[in-house]
Design a protein around this motif. Sequence first.
Motif, PDB file in Angstrom:
ATOM      1  N   GLY A  98       0.819  -1.206   0.000  1.00  0.00           N
ATOM      2  CA  GLY A  98       0.000   0.000   0.000  1.00  0.00           C
ATOM      3  C   GLY A  98       0.855   1.259   0.000  1.00  0.00           C
ATOM      4  N   PHE A  99       0.284   2.339  -0.526  1.00  0.00           N
ATOM      5  CA  PHE A  99       0.995   3.623  -0.523  1.00  0.00           C
ATOM      6  C   PHE A  99      -0.021   4.759  -0.587  1.00  0.00           C
ATOM      7  CE2 PHE A  99       0.453   2.319  -4.889  1.00  0.00           C
ATOM      8  CZ  PHE A  99       0.127   3.472  -5.582  1.00  0.00           C
ATOM      9  N   HIS A 100       0.340   5.906  -0.032  1.00  0.00           N
ATOM     10  CA  HIS A 100      -0.478   7.117  -0.129  1.00  0.00           C
ATOM     11  C   HIS A 100      -0.073   7.950  -1.342  1.00  0.00           C
ATOM     12  CE1 HIS A 100      -1.593   7.237   4.424  1.00  0.00           C
ATOM     13  NE2 HIS A 100      -2.611   6.801   3.717  1.00  0.00           N
ATOM     14  N   THR A 101       1.233   8.146  -1.494  1.00  0.00           N
ATOM     15  CA  THR A 101       1.758   8.940  -2.605  1.00  0.00           C
ATOM     16  C   THR A 101       2.606   8.038  -3.492  1.00  0.00           C
ATOM     17  OG1 THR A 101       3.739   9.597  -1.351  1.00  0.00           O
ATOM     18  CG2 THR A 101       1.801  11.018  -1.184  1.00  0.00           C
ATOM     19  N   ARG A 102       2.782   8.444  -4.736  1.00  0.00           N
ATOM     20  CA  ARG A 102       3.594   7.647  -5.648  1.00  0.00           C
ATOM     21  C   ARG A 102       4.919   7.294  -4.989  1.00  0.00           C
ATOM     22  NH1 ARG A 102       3.123  11.493 -10.945  1.00  0.00           N
ATOM     23  NH2 ARG A 102       0.822  11.589 -11.043  1.00  0.00           N
ATOM     24  N   ILE A 103       5.325   6.052  -5.159  1.00  0.00           N
ATOM     25  CA  ILE A 103       6.540   5.605  -4.476  1.00  0.00           C
ATOM     26  C   ILE A 103       7.786   6.055  -5.232  1.00  0.00           C
ATOM     27  CG2 ILE A 103       7.810   3.610  -3.645  1.00  0.00           C
ATOM     28  CD1 ILE A 103       5.109   2.165  -3.435  1.00  0.00           C
ATOM     29  N   GLY A 104       7.824   5.798  -6.544  1.00  0.00           N
ATOM     30  CA  GLY A 104       8.994   6.195  -7.323  1.00  0.00           C
ATOM     31  C   GLY A 104      10.263   5.638  -6.703  1.00  0.00           C
ATOM     32  N   ARG A 105      11.307   6.449  -6.717  1.00  0.00           N
ATOM     33  CA  ARG A 105      12.569   6.157  -6.033  1.00  0.00           C
ATOM     34  C   ARG A 105      13.143   4.783  -6.415  1.00  0.00           C
ATOM     35  NH1 ARG A 105       8.824   8.734  -3.134  1.00  0.00           N
ATOM     36  NH2 ARG A 105       9.399  10.646  -2.040  1.00  0.00           N
ATOM     37  N   GLY A 106      12.770   4.273  -7.585  1.00  0.00           N
ATOM     38  CA  GLY A 106      13.300   3.001  -8.070  1.00  0.00           C
ATOM     39  C   GLY A 106      12.807   1.775  -7.340  1.00  0.00           C
ATOM     40  N   GLU A 167      13.543  16.468   3.052  1.00  0.00           N
ATOM     41  CA  GLU A 167      13.112  17.787   3.503  1.00  0.00           C
ATOM     42  C   GLU A 167      11.668  18.050   3.084  1.00  0.00           C
ATOM     43  OE1 GLU A 167      14.898  19.726   5.440  1.00  0.00           O
ATOM     44  OE2 GLU A 167      16.534  18.275   5.408  1.00  0.00           O
ATOM     45  N   ARG A 168      10.966  18.835   3.895  1.00  0.00           N
ATOM     46  CA  ARG A 168       9.611  19.243   3.529  1.00  0.00           C
ATOM     47  C   ARG A 168       9.678  20.504   2.657  1.00  0.00           C
ATOM     48  NH1 ARG A 168       6.046  19.032   9.012  1.00  0.00           N
ATOM     49  NH2 ARG A 168       8.085  19.136  10.054  1.00  0.00           N
ATOM     50  N   TRP A 169       9.009  20.446   1.501  1.00  0.00           N
ATOM     51  CA  TRP A 169       8.926  21.552   0.571  1.00  0.00           C
ATOM     52  C   TRP A 169       7.477  22.045   0.526  1.00  0.00           C
ATOM     53  CZ3 TRP A 169      12.347  21.549  -4.382  1.00  0.00           C
ATOM     54  CH2 TRP A 169      13.662  21.201  -4.050  1.00  0.00           C
ATOM     55  N   VAL A 170       7.256  23.136  -0.167  1.00  0.00           N
ATOM     56  CA  VAL A 170       5.900  23.652  -0.353  1.00  0.00           C
ATOM     57  C   VAL A 170       5.615  23.735  -1.850  1.00  0.00           C
ATOM     58  CG1 VAL A 170       6.624  26.090  -0.293  1.00  0.00           C
ATOM     59  CG2 VAL A 170       4.252  25.468   0.250  1.00  0.00           C
ATOM     60  N   ALA A 171       4.415  23.312  -2.234  1.00  0.00           N
ATOM     61  CA  ALA A 171       3.965  23.424  -3.625  1.00  0.00           C
ATOM     62  C   ALA A 171       3.130  24.684  -3.754  1.00  0.00           C
ATOM     63  CB  ALA A 171       3.147  22.202  -4.018  1.00  0.00           C
ATOM     64  N   LEU A 172       3.508  25.535  -4.728  1.00  0.00           N
ATOM     65  CA  LEU A 172       2.871  26.834  -4.953  1.00  0.00           C
ATOM     66  C   LEU A 172       2.365  26.911  -6.384  1.00  0.00           C
ATOM     67  CD1 LEU A 172       6.052  28.682  -3.754  1.00  0.00           C
ATOM     68  CD2 LEU A 172       4.015  28.604  -2.334  1.00  0.00           C
ATOM     69  N   SER A 245      10.671  16.416  -0.515  1.00  0.00           N
ATOM     70  CA  SER A 245      11.505  16.827  -1.646  1.00  0.00           C
ATOM     71  C   SER A 245      11.463  15.781  -2.757  1.00  0.00           C
ATOM     72  CB  SER A 245      12.941  17.057  -1.183  1.00  0.00           C
ATOM     73  OG  SER A 245      13.472  15.877  -0.573  1.00  0.00           O
ATOM     74  N   GLY A 246      11.406  14.504  -2.374  1.00  0.00           N
ATOM     75  CA  GLY A 246      11.328  13.456  -3.390  1.00  0.00           C
ATOM     76  C   GLY A 246      10.043  13.524  -4.176  1.00  0.00           C
ATOM     77  N   ASN A 247       8.924  13.796  -3.499  1.00  0.00           N
ATOM     78  CA  ASN A 247       7.649  13.912  -4.195  1.00  0.00           C
ATOM     79  C   ASN A 247       7.558  15.189  -5.013  1.00  0.00           C
ATOM     80  OD1 ASN A 247       6.709  11.457  -3.396  1.00  0.00           O
ATOM     81  ND2 ASN A 247       5.466  12.227  -1.711  1.00  0.00           N
ATOM     82  N   ALA A 248       8.300  16.211  -4.626  1.00  0.00           N
ATOM     83  CA  ALA A 248       8.358  17.422  -5.451  1.00  0.00           C
ATOM     84  C   ALA A 248       8.932  17.088  -6.827  1.00  0.00           C
ATOM     85  CB  ALA A 248       9.205  18.494  -4.767  1.00  0.00           C
ATOM     86  N   GLU A 249       9.840  16.139  -6.856  1.00  0.00           N
ATOM     87  CA  GLU A 249      10.427  15.696  -8.127  1.00  0.00           C
ATOM     88  C   GLU A 249       9.464  14.772  -8.871  1.00  0.00           C
ATOM     89  OE1 GLU A 249      13.215  15.153 -11.176  1.00  0.00           O
ATOM     90  OE2 GLU A 249      13.248  16.586  -9.509  1.00  0.00           O
ATOM     91  N   ILE A 250       8.835  13.848  -8.139  1.00  0.00           N
ATOM     92  CA  ILE A 250       7.950  12.872  -8.760  1.00  0.00           C
ATOM     93  C   ILE A 250       6.701  13.512  -9.350  1.00  0.00           C
ATOM     94  CG2 ILE A 250       6.429  10.900  -8.258  1.00  0.00           C
ATOM     95  CD1 ILE A 250       8.549   9.999  -6.203  1.00  0.00           C
ATOM     96  N   TYR A 251       6.146  14.504  -8.646  1.00  0.00           N
ATOM     97  CA  TYR A 251       4.875  15.116  -9.052  1.00  0.00           C
ATOM     98  C   TYR A 251       5.070  16.437  -9.808  1.00  0.00           C
ATOM     99  CZ  TYR A 251       2.155  11.888  -6.111  1.00  0.00           C
ATOM    100  OH  TYR A 251       1.551  10.783  -5.568  1.00  0.00           O
ATOM    101  N   GLN A 252       6.093  16.557 -10.607  1.00  0.00           N
ATOM    102  CA  GLN A 252       6.319  17.802 -11.345  1.00  0.00           C
ATOM    103  C   GLN A 252       5.141  18.118 -12.264  1.00  0.00           C
ATOM    104  OE1 GLN A 252      10.276  18.808 -12.955  1.00  0.00           O
ATOM    105  NE2 GLN A 252      10.942  16.823 -12.144  1.00  0.00           N
ATOM    106  N   ARG A 253       4.729  19.404 -12.274  1.00  0.00           N
ATOM    107  CA  ARG A 253       3.630  19.874 -13.115  1.00  0.00           C
ATOM    108  C   ARG A 253       3.967  21.261 -13.636  1.00  0.00           C
ATOM    109  NH1 ARG A 253      -2.085  18.235 -11.022  1.00  0.00           N
ATOM    110  NH2 ARG A 253      -2.540  20.324 -11.812  1.00  0.00           N
ATOM    111  N   ASP A 254       3.402  21.607 -14.798  1.00  0.00           N
ATOM    112  CA  ASP A 254       3.673  22.912 -15.392  1.00  0.00           C
ATOM    113  C   ASP A 254       3.031  24.061 -14.626  1.00  0.00           C
ATOM    114  OD1 ASP A 254       5.111  21.676 -17.380  1.00  0.00           O
ATOM    115  OD2 ASP A 254       3.428  21.611 -18.795  1.00  0.00           O
ATOM    116  N   ASP A 255       1.958  23.759 -13.858  1.00  0.00           N
ATOM    117  CA  ASP A 255       1.239  24.836 -13.174  1.00  0.00           C
ATOM    118  C   ASP A 255       1.615  24.968 -11.703  1.00  0.00           C
ATOM    119  OD1 ASP A 255       0.148  22.425 -12.468  1.00  0.00           O
ATOM    120  OD2 ASP A 255      -1.940  23.001 -12.755  1.00  0.00           O
TER     121      ASP A 255
END
Length: 304
Positions: A98-106, A167-172, A245-255
Amino acid sequence: MDVHVRDLRYFVAVAEELSFTRAASRLFIAQPSLSKQIRQLETLLRVTLFDRDHRSVALTAAGAALLPQARLIIQQWEAAQCEISHVVTAGRMTVTVGFHTRIGRGLTAGVTARMATLLPGWKLLFRQVSWSDPTVGLASGDVDVAIAWLPMPDNREFSWRVVATEERWVALPVGHRLAAQEVVPLDELADEPFIALPRTAGQLREFWLGNDQRPAPARVVAEAETAEESLEAVGSGLGLVLLSSGNAEIYQRDDIVCRPVAGLTPSELAVVWRARDERPALRVVIDACARCLCDQPGAMTPAG
């Protein structure tokens, strides 16, 4: 009508906490619902299990007599479930993660490769679970192991190994006043609107709002069941969200623009399983997940 194991779980929680409020929080249900279930149990058994007043909750003699038996019934039922799960899992040769967010990271490719060597013929199934379930499907038995963000509910039912810190990042939203900054101080987010996890997520909701470090709680304007929903809300300009920070990379979006936040402790990613589940095949998957994630850049292996 027979008593359900669920009712006994509710009874044991109240008996151990001696508080309907704390027990409801531990069980991830509303306090009125818990009180109703306890009253129904008392009606079914034709006894009073708790002495209640506005300040305290105490077991009656009948409640004290029921408590060890209720614990035993729950333990036996869990053992039966574990044995059945062991037989079924061995028969189908499948482990559900199970997972909440995309796992990625190989992880998917890495664990699949390790399983091909250590568990030939077995396969992994990956299942996304709503943020509303802070146990990532483990409590319900829908998954065998989870890749989860801490904190997990601390009720002694689950074990975990921390496999990465990020690290915790913020999505804007693109064009936001803070988007041009390389690093966003936590104080700058004080008055910003935030998208929250559902209330049933408990401590996980507070963590991903940054409330564990804010002087005042975040201003919540909406809730989201999944990471995808929360980022859609950010892209539309409704509010902001914190993410690793890892999910900031995985969930990249143009907006959306993601930036590090100064003043927040890092997030922890863990492999989590039911504490009483000792199936050998599951242990292989746990070790494989931990090894694959710990091999990723920025990950750490916990002491011990």
